[in-house]
Motif scaffolding. Structure first.
Motif, PDB file in Angstrom:
ATOM      1  N   MET A 147     -48.087 -56.567 -29.176  1.00 20.88           N
ATOM      2  CA  MET A 147     -47.353 -55.526 -28.442  1.00 20.88           C
ATOM      3  C   MET A 147     -45.879 -55.486 -28.835  1.00 20.88           C
ATOM      4  SD  MET A 147     -49.485 -53.852 -26.425  1.00 20.88           S
ATOM      5  CE  MET A 147     -48.320 -53.074 -25.340  1.00 20.88           C
ATOM      6  N   ALA A 148     -45.576 -55.729 -30.109  1.00 17.09           N
ATOM      7  CA  ALA A 148     -44.201 -55.544 -30.576  1.00 17.09           C
ATOM      8  C   ALA A 148     -44.010 -54.057 -30.920  1.00 17.09           C
ATOM      9  CB  ALA A 148     -43.945 -56.420 -31.791  1.00 17.09           C
ATOM     10  N   THR A 149     -42.840 -53.706 -31.422  1.00 21.30           N
ATOM     11  CA  THR A 149     -42.557 -52.300 -31.755  1.00 21.30           C
ATOM     12  C   THR A 149     -43.636 -51.718 -32.669  1.00 21.30           C
ATOM     13  OG1 THR A 149     -40.192 -52.779 -31.648  1.00 21.30           O
ATOM     14  CG2 THR A 149     -40.824 -50.723 -32.729  1.00 21.30           C
ATOM     15  N   ILE A 155     -46.902 -51.165 -30.674  1.00 20.83           N
ATOM     16  CA  ILE A 155     -46.763 -50.065 -29.717  1.00 20.83           C
ATOM     17  C   ILE A 155     -46.774 -48.723 -30.445  1.00 20.83           C
ATOM     18  CG2 ILE A 155     -45.206 -48.982 -28.044  1.00 20.83           C
ATOM     19  CD1 ILE A 155     -44.207 -51.811 -27.326  1.00 20.83           C
ATOM     20  N   ALA A 156     -46.000 -48.650 -31.552  1.00 22.40           N
ATOM     21  CA  ALA A 156     -45.904 -47.380 -32.285  1.00 22.40           C
ATOM     22  C   ALA A 156     -47.256 -46.993 -32.876  1.00 22.40           C
ATOM     23  CB  ALA A 156     -44.849 -47.495 -33.389  1.00 22.40           C
ATOM     24  N   ARG A 214     -50.880 -49.734 -26.827  1.00 23.50           N
ATOM     25  CA  ARG A 214     -50.930 -49.660 -25.358  1.00 23.50           C
ATOM     26  C   ARG A 214     -52.317 -49.270 -24.844  1.00 23.50           C
ATOM     27  NH1 ARG A 214     -47.027 -45.513 -22.387  1.00 23.50           N
ATOM     28  NH2 ARG A 214     -48.697 -44.158 -23.084  1.00 23.50           N
ATOM     29  N   LEU A 235     -54.789 -52.233 -25.343  1.00 25.73           N
ATOM     30  CA  LEU A 235     -54.640 -53.273 -24.315  1.00 25.73           C
ATOM     31  C   LEU A 235     -55.313 -52.832 -23.015  1.00 25.73           C
ATOM     32  CD1 LEU A 235     -53.004 -56.000 -23.488  1.00 25.73           C
ATOM     33  CD2 LEU A 235     -51.548 -54.366 -22.309  1.00 25.73           C
ATOM     34  N   SER A 236     -55.037 -51.582 -22.589  1.00 21.00           N
ATOM     35  CA  SER A 236     -55.639 -51.076 -21.348  1.00 21.00           C
ATOM     36  C   SER A 236     -57.150 -51.139 -21.422  1.00 21.00           C
ATOM     37  CB  SER A 236     -55.245 -49.614 -21.100  1.00 21.00           C
ATOM     38  OG  SER A 236     -53.873 -49.504 -20.945  1.00 21.00           O
ATOM     39  N   VAL A 257     -58.379 -54.736 -20.978  1.00 22.47           N
ATOM     40  CA  VAL A 257     -58.251 -55.192 -19.587  1.00 22.47           C
ATOM     41  C   VAL A 257     -59.363 -54.578 -18.737  1.00 22.47           C
ATOM     42  CG1 VAL A 257     -56.789 -55.086 -17.522  1.00 22.47           C
ATOM     43  CG2 VAL A 257     -55.768 -55.638 -19.735  1.00 22.47           C
ATOM     44  N   VAL A 288     -57.044 -61.631 -21.259  1.00 22.47           N
ATOM     45  CA  VAL A 288     -56.410 -60.670 -22.171  1.00 22.47           C
ATOM     46  C   VAL A 288     -54.906 -60.885 -22.069  1.00 22.47           C
ATOM     47  CG1 VAL A 288     -56.137 -58.238 -22.762  1.00 22.47           C
ATOM     48  CG2 VAL A 288     -58.292 -59.039 -21.764  1.00 22.47           C
ATOM     49  N   GLU A 289     -54.281 -61.168 -23.224  1.00 24.45           N
ATOM     50  CA  GLU A 289     -52.851 -61.471 -23.219  1.00 24.45           C
ATOM     51  C   GLU A 289     -52.119 -60.629 -24.256  1.00 24.45           C
ATOM     52  OE1 GLU A 289     -52.468 -65.823 -23.591  1.00 24.45           O
ATOM     53  OE2 GLU A 289     -54.371 -65.961 -22.517  1.00 24.45           O
ATOM     54  N   GLN A 290     -50.794 -60.574 -24.094  1.00 20.39           N
ATOM     55  CA  GLN A 290     -49.974 -59.814 -25.038  1.00 20.39           C
ATOM     56  C   GLN A 290     -49.214 -60.782 -25.929  1.00 20.39           C
ATOM     57  OE1 GLN A 290     -47.529 -56.894 -22.982  1.00 20.39           O
ATOM     58  NE2 GLN A 290     -49.120 -56.535 -21.472  1.00 20.39           N
ATOM     59  N   CYS A 323     -45.145 -59.607 -32.772  1.00 22.02           N
ATOM     60  CA  CYS A 323     -45.513 -59.163 -34.117  1.00 22.02           C
ATOM     61  C   CYS A 323     -45.938 -60.376 -34.916  1.00 22.02           C
ATOM     62  CB  CYS A 323     -44.288 -58.521 -34.765  1.00 22.02           C
ATOM     63  SG  CYS A 323     -44.474 -58.171 -36.511  1.00 22.02           S
ATOM     64  N   MET A 347     -42.561 -43.091 -32.543  1.00 23.90           N
ATOM     65  CA  MET A 347     -43.102 -43.134 -31.181  1.00 23.90           C
ATOM     66  C   MET A 347     -43.343 -41.708 -30.706  1.00 23.90           C
ATOM     67  SD  MET A 347     -42.705 -46.492 -29.844  1.00 23.90           S
ATOM     68  CE  MET A 347     -41.908 -47.960 -30.494  1.00 23.90           C
ATOM     69  N   LEU A 358     -43.302 -44.972 -24.526  1.00 23.71           N
ATOM     70  CA  LEU A 358     -43.552 -46.074 -25.468  1.00 23.71           C
ATOM     71  C   LEU A 358     -42.239 -46.744 -25.865  1.00 23.71           C
ATOM     72  CD1 LEU A 358     -46.319 -44.522 -27.765  1.00 23.71           C
ATOM     73  CD2 LEU A 358     -46.621 -46.226 -25.977  1.00 23.71           C
ATOM     74  N   LEU A 367     -41.317 -48.914 -22.962  1.00 27.98           N
ATOM     75  CA  LEU A 367     -42.113 -50.155 -23.002  1.00 27.98           C
ATOM     76  C   LEU A 367     -41.496 -51.144 -23.991  1.00 27.98           C
ATOM     77  CD1 LEU A 367     -44.704 -51.813 -22.407  1.00 27.98           C
ATOM     78  CD2 LEU A 367     -45.890 -50.408 -24.092  1.00 27.98           C
ATOM     79  N   ASP A 368     -41.192 -50.647 -25.176  1.00 28.83           N
ATOM     80  CA  ASP A 368     -40.682 -51.487 -26.260  1.00 28.83           C
ATOM     81  C   ASP A 368     -39.319 -52.093 -25.906  1.00 28.83           C
ATOM     82  OD1 ASP A 368     -40.643 -52.586 -28.820  1.00 28.83           O
ATOM     83  OD2 ASP A 368     -39.657 -50.831 -29.675  1.00 28.83           O
ATOM     84  N   MET A 374     -39.438 -54.738 -23.132  1.00 28.72           N
ATOM     85  CA  MET A 374     -39.948 -56.042 -23.588  1.00 28.72           C
ATOM     86  C   MET A 374     -38.805 -56.921 -24.116  1.00 28.72           C
ATOM     87  SD  MET A 374     -43.509 -56.077 -23.901  1.00 28.72           S
ATOM     88  CE  MET A 374     -44.808 -55.055 -24.514  1.00 28.72           C
ATOM     89  N   ARG A 429     -35.562 -61.897 -35.493  1.00 32.82           N
ATOM     90  CA  ARG A 429     -36.832 -62.537 -35.831  1.00 32.82           C
ATOM     91  C   ARG A 429     -36.801 -63.112 -37.225  1.00 32.82           C
ATOM     92  NH1 ARG A 429     -41.654 -61.425 -32.859  1.00 32.82           N
ATOM     93  NH2 ARG A 429     -42.470 -62.296 -34.771  1.00 32.82           N
ATOM     94  N   ARG A 480     -40.123 -61.297 -40.105  1.00 32.39           N
ATOM     95  CA  ARG A 480     -39.962 -60.069 -40.877  1.00 32.39           C
ATOM     96  C   ARG A 480     -38.492 -59.685 -40.857  1.00 32.39           C
ATOM     97  NH1 ARG A 480     -39.279 -57.400 -36.287  1.00 32.39           N
ATOM     98  NH2 ARG A 480     -40.690 -57.855 -34.573  1.00 32.39           N
ATOM     99  N   THR A 508     -48.789 -51.909 -18.310  1.00 31.46           N
ATOM    100  CA  THR A 508     -48.742 -52.812 -19.466  1.00 31.46           C
ATOM    101  C   THR A 508     -47.686 -53.894 -19.253  1.00 31.46           C
ATOM    102  OG1 THR A 508     -49.453 -51.017 -20.901  1.00 31.46           O
ATOM    103  CG2 THR A 508     -48.426 -52.904 -21.978  1.00 31.46           C
ATOM    104  N   GLN A 515     -48.925 -56.336 -16.644  1.00 26.83           N
ATOM    105  CA  GLN A 515     -50.008 -57.187 -17.168  1.00 26.83           C
ATOM    106  C   GLN A 515     -49.426 -58.318 -18.018  1.00 26.83           C
ATOM    107  OE1 GLN A 515     -51.669 -57.632 -20.362  1.00 26.83           O
ATOM    108  NE2 GLN A 515     -53.511 -58.580 -19.528  1.00 26.83           N
TER     109      GLN A 515
END
Lengths: 122, 187
Positions: free
Chosen positions: A33-35, A38-39, A43, A46-47, A50, A64-66, A69, B1, B6, B9-10, B13, B61, B64, B123, B126
């Protein structure tokens, strides 16, 4: 109209379920669930995991876990399934593919080979 | 996106990763603009890092070399003639944390729809059941609100990310949206 009083009732039902659950190692499903994930559409993937894990009644054995990258962004959405020592990497996932992975891999124990990284071209 | 939800969300996080235990997510429909504010109480950032965040080839990070989250969000805002402001106070100073505030103009052809904000919230809950998210979406047609501090008080020691709880929270938000006429969303 939903209220927090209604949530209090759900809490009691959930407590009872947690008490019945046997704590064991179990299978872990990790959704990236990194950028990049997600892009690429992680999402809804994952739903789907679950919901399907819950609906299939395997919620006591599968979590179920997140995760972030893992460095293979071109394959996102990426889902890793850990069964004990075994790891399966599913790539380019969708909600529909997630449903099949739950039904075949998580419920019956058969890896859906065609969705794995070894069977997929970028 | 394809949806601003979205990006939300990003970006949110990042606050979780910064160790925040409380994150405010606020969306305001203020015609002709939409304002999105994400405010965390995490460890904050040094001043020089704030500007580097806007650079896609900057990331903390090591797996990458690119970090696209903030640049993508800024691009969505700037394409509409708006902007993204970032302010941060580094811990241990009082009031530490980072705030992102985006302004997006609805009438721009490049205005991206908000999309499924309910799924974004579920999300987050969760994945980060111990963070107190406070979500507010203000529109001309009403307000959608979820304060996890209140929910947690009701839940006691039952984890937020139990499937039955998540399902209830989803329907709680969906019901609020169905009672709201999202004037802003139609534009």
């Amino acid at each position: 109209m939903k209220s927090l009083e209604e949530l209090a009732r759900i809490r009691e039902q959930t407590k009872a379920k947690i008490a019945l659950r046997e704590q064991e190692g179990g299978t872990r499903v990790m959704v990236g669930m990194a950028t990049c994930g997600i892009a690429a559409g992680a999402r809804p993937v994952l739903s789907a995991f679950v919901e399907e894990v819950n609906d299939s009644g395997i919620g006591d054995k599968v979590s179920v876990e997140q995760t972030g990258c893992i460095g293979i962004c071109q394959y996102e959405p990426v889902v890793e399934v850990f069964d004990g020592e075994e790891k399966t990497t599913y790539v380019k996932m969708t909600a529909d593919k997630a449903k099949r992975v739950v039904a075949e891999h998580l419920v019956k124990g058969n890896v859906v080979t065609e969705y794995t990284i070894g069977a997929t071209k970028v | 996106m394809q949806e601003l939800s979205l990006n939300i969300l990003d970006i949110t996080m990042n606050g979780v990763a910064a160790g925040a235990d409380t994150i405010f997510i606020t969306v305001k429909e203020e015609f002709p603009a939409r304002r999105i504010i994400i405010k965390d109480n995490g460890c904050g950032l040094p001043e020089e890092t704030i500007e580097q965040l806007r650079d896609p080839f900057f990331t903390t990070r090591t797996t990458r070399k690119v970090g696209m989250g903030v640049p993508l969000f800024e691009m969505q805002a700037e394409m509409t003639g708006g902007n993204l402001q970032i302010t941060s106070v580094e811990a241990p100073a009082e009031g530490h944390g980072t705030t992102f505030e985006a302004l997006l103009y609805m009438q721009s052809i490049n205005f991206v729809p908000l999309g499924d904000m309910v799924s974004t919230m579920i999300t987050l809950l969760q994945g980060s059941p111990n963070v107190d998210f406070i979500f507010t979406h203000k529109t001309q047609g009403g307000t959608v609100h979820l304060d996890m501090r209140e929910v947690r008080e009701t839940l006691g020691d039952v984890p937020v990310n139990e499937p039955d709880i998540l399902m209830w929270l989803r329907s709680y938000l969906e019901e609020q949206y169905s009672e709201t006429t999202l004037e802003g969303e139609r534009l």
